[in-house]
Design an enzyme around this catalytic site. Structure first.
Site, PDB file in Angstrom:
ATOM      1  N   LYS A  95       0.830  -1.211   0.000  1.00 54.66           N
ATOM      2  CA  LYS A  95       0.000   0.000   0.000  1.00 54.66           C
ATOM      3  C   LYS A  95       0.862   1.257   0.000  1.00 54.66           C
ATOM      4  O   LYS A  95       0.529   2.245  -0.677  1.00 54.66           O
ATOM      5  CB  LYS A  95      -0.916  -0.001   1.225  1.00 54.66           C
ATOM      6  N   HIS A 116      -4.360 -33.167 -33.261  1.00 60.02           N
ATOM      7  CA  HIS A 116      -5.514 -32.320 -32.955  1.00 60.02           C
ATOM      8  C   HIS A 116      -6.349 -32.885 -31.812  1.00 60.02           C
ATOM      9  O   HIS A 116      -7.576 -32.938 -31.880  1.00 60.02           O
ATOM     10  CB  HIS A 116      -6.364 -32.110 -34.207  1.00 60.02           C
TER      11      HIS A 116
END
Length: 515
Positions: free
Chosen positions: A137, A279
């Site tokens: 922060k 595939h």
């Protein structure tokens, strides 16, 4: 006054070397707690324990160490706000310039097979995430590091910019810290949610998928699509734990095909097995007494489709298998290991990707597919089946040899795109019909590919036959036995056709669609 660094790490890789550089080269003072302070002291480095700095001891068995205003005031103070600076001076709090923290190994703890809930709870870090969040922060005024991989870049940044760490560097480190705590909290939430799952509610109410990018891929399925490879969790598992022996970088399509190949090869843990995919569909799968024989059988099942394929092997690659693999163009090969002689043979194919995946059984527990506005989650299709659970529905009973062949066909068809049909003989695929819009179309494709070899072969179907036409087509080609889930309103039509034509038919009671 010297700069102040707070070090409190669970992962101590590179800690001593980094701390030495902070003290001896950059002039930092160090404060630390617990095992980190002990490690620094044992290395002969000057360090002040957090409890000495705060004047408050560690309590509750170490659960409370760094949760103190002298620590968090030094982290959260804004150096450009006069009131903050005055309050630091009033309370004799030193500003902290560097926070180095990583968290208790929660994910590693819950990965242990015998971990208890109490052990998991004790490995939920509290002080660490608080330090990280506070530091992140206030990144405008200090730097936070949460990974040993950042140590080198911090030292370089400090030295090249004469101690003035750039805003951009601090901001990037803050981002990493928030990502670290976010992933940590997600892991804890997922674990606790798992404790509440039941047969009635097997999937969590909140499902969060997060990952860390480990590789930017050249492109996705097509050149105009961006793609990247992400690792889930903090520890490498599955393909991220594999080793690339040689070849070009893996592509998006390579990885998709490799995962499909991994799922198939896992079905055959007991005998040498080979699977060749294109595939995501198998074009050849076989088991045999030796690995090279299994590969040659799988290759000969459809040598045309095998060109440019992905090969999965369930045993270490030996020299004989390497020589066989080198005879054609392949995209990728993976196996649990590779002999040195075999590695030298494969090196001659410099573009061939060769991967080592020691444990191909590591698999995702869920399958995730994204749709517009959300995503779908289902449990993985990893049910373990035994032929003793099947039901023979025809007058003709299968022999033990036929039953073994039917099981082989059933294990393969499970991994073929629906509508899926597989024809096999001698535990080798002869024909594969994948992804057709009607089931008899897949049957015809598989049988055409098998040709005359379909005589005496068996056929597996991933779902039921809606009509008896597939059974009659199979029998006309020479198929002697069929395995399918059953469950059609017209099952009896298929059973009657099988009895009429002298076929064996077994129902598994389980469907294996792959969409």
């Amino acid at each position: 006054m010297a700069r102040l660094a707070l070090l409190s790490v669970s992962d101590k890789r590179g800690l001593i070397e980094f701390a030495k550089s902070l003290v001896e080269e950059l002039g930092f003072d160090l404060i630390s707690s617990g095992g980190t302070a002990m490690a620094l002291k044992e290395a002969g480095l000057p360090v002040t324990k957090v409890s000495d700095y705060t004047g408050f001891p560690e309590i509750l068995g170490g659960r409370v160490k760094t949760l103190h205003p002298r620590i968090h005031g030094g982290i959260l103070a804004r150096r450009d706000v006069p009131q903050d600076v005055t309050e630091l001076e009033t309370h004799e709090i030193r500003p902290i310039d560097l926070v180095v923290v990583n968290l208790y190994p929660f994910e590693q703890t819950i990965a242990k097979p015998d971990v208890t809930l109490a052990e998991a709870i004790e490995n939920i870090d509290i002080g660490g995430p608080t330090l990280l969040r506070a530091s992140a922060k206030n990144y405008a005024h200090l730097t936070v590091l949460c990974n040993p991989e950042q140590y080198g870049s911090y030292l370089e940044e400090f030295q090249t910019k004469n101690g003035e760490i750039s805003f951009e560097f601090r901001q990037h480190c803050a981002l990493k810290a928030f990502q670290h705590t976010g992933a940590y909290d997600r892991a804890i939430a997922a674990y606790l949610e798992q404790q509440e799952l039941s047969e009635d509610s097997p999937l969590p109410q909140n499902f969060v998928l997060a990952g860390t990018q480990i590789q930017s891929l050249r492109y996705g399925e097509n050149p105009h699509q961006a793609a990247a490879w992400y690792q889930t969790g903090t520890q490498p598992t599955g393909w991220t734990s594999g080793q690339i022996l040689q070849g070009k970088p893996l592509s998006y399509n390579n990885l998709v095909d490799l995962e499909a190949a991994r799922r198939i090869i896992c079905e055959f843990p007991d005998q040498p097995a080979a699977a060749i995919l294109k595939h995501t569909n198998p074009c050849g799968v076989a088991i045999a007494d030796t690995l090279v024989t299994a590969y040659e059988k799988a290759f000969n099942a459809d040598s045309i489709s095998a060109f440019g394929g992905i090969v999965a092997l369930n045993q270490n690659i030996d020299s004989q298998t390497a020589k066989a693999l080198s005879k054609t163009f392949l995209e990728c090969i993976f196996a649990p290991g590779c002999d040195e002689e075999a590695a030298q043979i494969l090196k001659k194919k410099s573009n061939l990707r060769v991967l080592i995946l020691p444990d191909s059984t590591q698999r995702p527990k869920e399958i995730i597919k994204q749709i517009a506005g959300g995503f779908l989650v289902q449990s993985a299709d990893d049910v373990v089946e035994q032929s003793t659970d099947w039901k023979v529905v025809t007058e003709k009973q299968p022999t033990p040899e036929e039953l073994a062949e039917l099981m082989f066909a059933w294990k393969v068809v499970k991994h073929v795109k629906s509508n899926a049909i597989v024809v096999t003989k001698n535990q080798t695929t002869l024909g594969v019909g994948a992804g057709q819009m009607n089931r008899v179309g897949s049957v015809e494709i598989a049988l055409k590919q098998a040709g005359e070899n379909a005589q005496g072969a068996v056929l597996g179907s991933d779902a039921f036959f809606p009509f008896d036409d597939s059974v009659r087509t199979a029998a006309a080609a020479g198929i002697t036995a069929i395995v399918q889930p059953g469950g059609s309103l017209r099952d009896q039509d298929s059973i009657n056709a099988a009895n009429e034509l002298g076929l064996v038919m077994v129902f598994t009671g389980i469907r294996h669609f792959v969409h």
